[in-house]
Design a protein around this motif. Structure first.
Motif, short mmCIF file in Angstrom:
data_model
loop_
_atom_site.label_atom_id
_atom_site.label_comp_id
_atom_site.label_asym_id
_atom_site.label_seq_id
_atom_site.Cartn_x
_atom_site.Cartn_y
_atom_site.Cartn_z
N UNK A 89 56.18 50.21 42.88
CA UNK A 89 54.87 49.76 42.40
C UNK A 89 54.34 48.58 43.21
N UNK A 90 55.06 48.18 44.25
CA UNK A 90 54.61 47.04 45.07
C UNK A 90 53.20 47.24 45.63
N UNK A 91 52.86 48.42 46.17
CA UNK A 91 51.48 48.59 46.67
C UNK A 91 50.44 48.39 45.57
N UNK A 92 50.72 48.82 44.35
CA UNK A 92 49.79 48.63 43.24
C UNK A 92 49.66 47.15 42.89
N UNK A 93 50.77 46.41 42.98
CA UNK A 93 50.74 44.97 42.71
C UNK A 93 49.84 44.27 43.72
N UNK A 94 49.98 44.64 44.99
CA UNK A 94 49.17 44.03 46.04
C UNK A 94 47.69 44.33 45.80
N UNK A 95 47.38 45.57 45.46
CA UNK A 95 45.98 45.96 45.20
C UNK A 95 45.42 45.19 44.00
N UNK A 96 46.20 45.11 42.92
CA UNK A 96 45.74 44.39 41.73
C UNK A 96 45.61 42.89 41.99
N UNK A 97 46.53 42.33 42.75
CA UNK A 97 46.46 40.90 43.09
C UNK A 97 45.20 40.62 43.90
N UNK A 98 44.94 41.48 44.88
CA UNK A 98 43.74 41.32 45.71
C UNK A 98 42.48 41.42 44.84
N UNK A 99 42.48 42.33 43.87
CA UNK A 99 41.34 42.44 42.96
C UNK A 99 41.14 41.19 42.14
N UNK A 100 42.23 40.59 41.67
CA UNK A 100 42.14 39.35 40.90
C UNK A 100 41.61 38.20 41.75
N UNK A 101 42.08 38.13 42.99
CA UNK A 101 41.61 37.09 43.91
C UNK A 101 40.12 37.27 44.18
N UNK A 102 39.70 38.51 44.44
CA UNK A 102 38.29 38.78 44.69
C UNK A 102 37.43 38.42 43.48
N UNK A 103 37.90 38.76 42.28
CA UNK A 103 37.16 38.40 41.06
C UNK A 103 37.02 36.90 40.93
N UNK A 104 38.08 36.17 41.23
CA UNK A 104 38.05 34.71 41.12
C UNK A 104 37.08 34.10 42.13
N UNK A 105 36.93 34.75 43.28
CA UNK A 105 36.04 34.24 44.33
C UNK A 105 34.63 34.80 44.21
N UNK A 106 34.40 35.70 43.26
CA UNK A 106 33.07 36.31 43.11
C UNK A 106 32.79 37.35 44.18
N UNK A 107 33.84 38.04 44.61
CA UNK A 107 33.71 39.05 45.66
C UNK A 107 33.99 40.43 45.07
N UNK A 108 33.20 41.41 45.49
CA UNK A 108 33.47 42.79 45.10
C UNK A 108 33.51 43.64 46.37
#
Length: 184
Positions: A89-108
């Motif tokens: 599940x490591x690839x899914x963790x990376x994808x979800x982490x990146x999504x959380x970072x983008x949300x925090x920065x206001x990026x989509x």
């Protein structure tokens, strides 16, 4: 954005830690680097799934290769995943982490389908319009050329799709001609 049910828990825990330590960008880069190594070497598929390789051997391999190159937080995540037998599940963790970072920065992230490649000016215009619609500060555009669209564009941002393509308009027109105009 579809989240992996288990991977998202790991990603959000790591995100909270990274945010607390002010290491969001660094951890994002480290996770992507580790993922790239896993993909380039087929480590997840060929080594970690091999039945004869023990957890201790996997942990030694990860420690030897990544210790000193990634933060202790990312290294501990990798070791924890090995202990829990969740390396896949490591690839899914990376994808979800990146999504959380983008949300925090206001990026989509947006995937824009067009009949021909978009210019930088067109990408900027689409980014400006759809960043307002989504309430994000920045929109990262990934342009995919799809000749079937004929003209116009189709924009996918997360789970939302905005379809202003000629092909979809022709399809709607065809449906109205076949079934009649229901809205009299």
């Amino acid at each position: 954005m579809r989240r992996h049910p288990i991977g998202f828990r790991y990603a959000s825990a790591l995100f909270e830690c990274a945010q607390e330590k002010n290491l969001l960008d660094q951890m994002e880069q480290e996770l992507e680097a580790v993922l790239r190594v896993f993909k380039d070497t087929n480590l997840l598929d060929e080594v970690f799934r091999h039945p004869k390789i023990t957890n201790e051997e996997k942990k030694k391999m990860v420690t030897d290769h990544f210790s000193g190159h990634v933060s202790p937080y990312v290294l501990n995540l990798l070791l924890l995943l090995i202990d829990k037998k969740r390396e896949d599940i490591f690839p899914a963790i990376v994808k979800d982490f990146k999504g959380l970072v983008n949300d925090a920065k206001g990026i989509a992230e947006a995937t824009v389908f067009t009949a021909k490649a978009m210019s930088d000016e067109q990408k900027a215009a689409v980014s400006q319009i759809f960043s307002i619609k989504t309430g994000k500060q920045t929109l990262l555009i990934n342009n995919i050329v799809d000749k079937d669209i004929i003209g116009g564009l189709k924009v996918r941002i997360g789970d939302s799709v905005y379809d202003a393509s000629v092909s979809s308009q022709l399809e709607r027109l065809q449906q109205r001609m076949i079934y009649g105009n229901v809205s009299r």
